[in-house]
Design a protein around this motif. Structure first.
Motif, short mmCIF file in Angstrom:
data_model
loop_
_atom_site.label_atom_id
_atom_site.label_comp_id
_atom_site.label_asym_id
_atom_site.label_seq_id
_atom_site.Cartn_x
_atom_site.Cartn_y
_atom_site.Cartn_z
N MET A 156 -0.34 -23.33 14.14
CA MET A 156 -0.27 -21.88 14.14
C MET A 156 -0.44 -21.34 12.71
O MET A 156 -1.22 -20.43 12.47
N PHE A 157 0.27 -21.94 11.76
CA PHE A 157 0.17 -21.47 10.37
C PHE A 157 -1.21 -21.76 9.79
O PHE A 157 -1.74 -20.98 9.02
N SER A 158 -1.80 -22.88 10.20
CA SER A 158 -3.14 -23.21 9.75
C SER A 158 -4.13 -22.16 10.25
O SER A 158 -4.97 -21.68 9.49
N ARG A 159 -4.02 -21.78 11.52
CA ARG A 159 -4.90 -20.74 12.07
C ARG A 159 -4.67 -19.41 11.38
O ARG A 159 -5.62 -18.68 11.07
N MET A 160 -3.40 -19.08 11.12
CA MET A 160 -3.10 -17.81 10.45
C MET A 160 -3.70 -17.80 9.05
O MET A 160 -4.27 -16.79 8.61
N SER A 161 -3.60 -18.91 8.36
CA SER A 161 -4.14 -19.01 7.00
C SER A 161 -5.65 -18.82 7.02
O SER A 161 -6.20 -18.10 6.19
N LYS A 162 -6.32 -19.45 7.97
CA LYS A 162 -7.78 -19.31 8.09
C LYS A 162 -8.15 -17.86 8.40
O LYS A 162 -9.11 -17.33 7.85
N GLU A 164 -6.40 -15.18 7.64
CA GLU A 164 -6.17 -14.36 6.44
C GLU A 164 -7.30 -14.52 5.45
O GLU A 164 -7.75 -13.54 4.84
N LYS A 165 -7.79 -15.74 5.25
CA LYS A 165 -8.91 -15.98 4.33
C LYS A 165 -10.15 -15.23 4.80
O LYS A 165 -10.85 -14.61 4.01
N LYS A 166 -10.38 -15.27 6.11
CA LYS A 166 -11.54 -14.61 6.69
C LYS A 166 -11.43 -13.10 6.50
O LYS A 166 -12.39 -12.43 6.13
N GLU A 167 -10.21 -12.57 6.75
CA GLU A 167 -10.00 -11.12 6.57
C GLU A 167 -10.20 -10.71 5.12
O GLU A 167 -10.80 -9.68 4.84
N LYS A 169 -12.07 -12.14 2.92
CA LYS A 169 -13.50 -12.23 2.67
C LYS A 169 -14.20 -10.98 3.19
O LYS A 169 -15.05 -10.39 2.52
N GLU A 170 -13.82 -10.56 4.41
CA GLU A 170 -14.45 -9.39 5.04
C GLU A 170 -14.05 -8.10 4.35
O GLU A 170 -14.83 -7.16 4.29
N ASN A 171 -12.83 -8.04 3.80
CA ASN A 171 -12.34 -6.81 3.18
C ASN A 171 -12.63 -6.71 1.69
O ASN A 171 -12.40 -5.68 1.08
N THR A 172 -13.09 -7.80 1.09
CA THR A 172 -13.44 -7.76 -0.33
C THR A 172 -14.83 -7.15 -0.44
O THR A 172 -15.78 -7.64 0.16
N PRO A 173 -14.96 -6.04 -1.18
CA PRO A 173 -16.27 -5.39 -1.27
C PRO A 173 -17.26 -6.27 -2.04
O PRO A 173 -16.90 -6.94 -3.00
N SER A 174 -18.50 -6.26 -1.58
CA SER A 174 -19.53 -7.02 -2.29
C SER A 174 -19.97 -6.19 -3.49
O SER A 174 -19.64 -5.01 -3.61
N ALA A 175 -20.75 -6.77 -4.39
CA ALA A 175 -21.16 -6.10 -5.64
C ALA A 175 -21.85 -4.78 -5.37
O ALA A 175 -21.62 -3.80 -6.07
N GLY A 176 -22.64 -4.68 -4.32
CA GLY A 176 -23.36 -3.46 -4.01
C GLY A 176 -22.43 -2.35 -3.55
O GLY A 176 -22.68 -1.17 -3.80
N GLU A 177 -21.35 -2.69 -2.91
CA GLU A 177 -20.45 -1.68 -2.36
C GLU A 177 -19.56 -1.06 -3.43
O GLU A 177 -19.19 0.09 -3.33
N THR A 178 -19.22 -1.81 -4.48
CA THR A 178 -18.29 -1.30 -5.48
C THR A 178 -18.88 -0.11 -6.22
O THR A 178 -18.17 0.85 -6.48
#
Length: 189
Positions: A156-162, A164-167, A169-178
């Protein structure tokens, strides 16, 4: 006609004997009904004489203990537990009731309650081989359960960690968005 006390005691003893016969034949459901019916004859013993009360108490303990064993055989763990509870209200140190209730708790994966009952039974009869075997079995079941739970939590914690990492990644703006966000006027906030 209303049964007198002696007749009630005799009726209880007869149901207990019938239950024993059925139990030996492997007819546990019918045996449990006989035992329970027998105990009902002497359950309300407030106006019994002292000797009658003593006999009624012995019969109730035997009937409820036997019914609990029948229920265990049928896999009816909560019924077995409840019947043992009735016995233990009359005789708090009854080894059979402690052992059988502990067995029922074990089957229900209530390992703490099972351990308490089995320890109490062993306290009364330290050389009881059945109780010793059950305590050993309880330790094995508890260890297997803990291992399974540990694995489940780890997954369960392993899935949660994965996730969170995915989220992230998705929520970190790329260079073009900043740059686009920086160009928004202050009033747009």
């Amino acid at each position: 006609h209303e049964m007198d006390h002696a007749e009630k005691i005799a009726a209880c003893a007869a149901r207990k004997a019938d239950g024993n016969t059925l139990f030996k034949q492997g007819l546990w459901k019918r045996a449990a009904k006989k035992y329970t019916a027998g105990a009902k004859f002497v359950e309300a013993d407030t106006d019994f004489s002292a000797a009658e009360k003593q006999e009624a108490r012995k019969l109730k303990i035997a009937c409820w203990n036997n019914a609990s064993q029948s229920e265990l055989k049928l896999g009816n763990l909560s019924e077995a537990r409840d019947l043992c509870g009735k016995v233990l209200e009359l005789d708090g140190l009854n080894v059979k009731a402690l052992f059988r209730r502990g067995t029922a708790y074990m089957g229900m994966q209530d390992f703490i309650e099972a351990d308490e009952d089995l320890k109490a039974a062993l306290g009364q009869e330290p050389d009881n081989a059945d109780v010793k075997r059950s305590r050993k079995r309880l330790a094995q079941l508890q260890a297997a359960y803990d291992k399974k739970q540990s694995k489940a939590y780890k997954n369960m914690f392993s899935r949660m960690s994965k996730m969170e990492k995915k989220e992230k990644k998705e929520n970190t703006p790329s260079a073009g968005e900043t740059g686009a966000a920086a160009e928004l006027p202050a009033s747009a906030e």
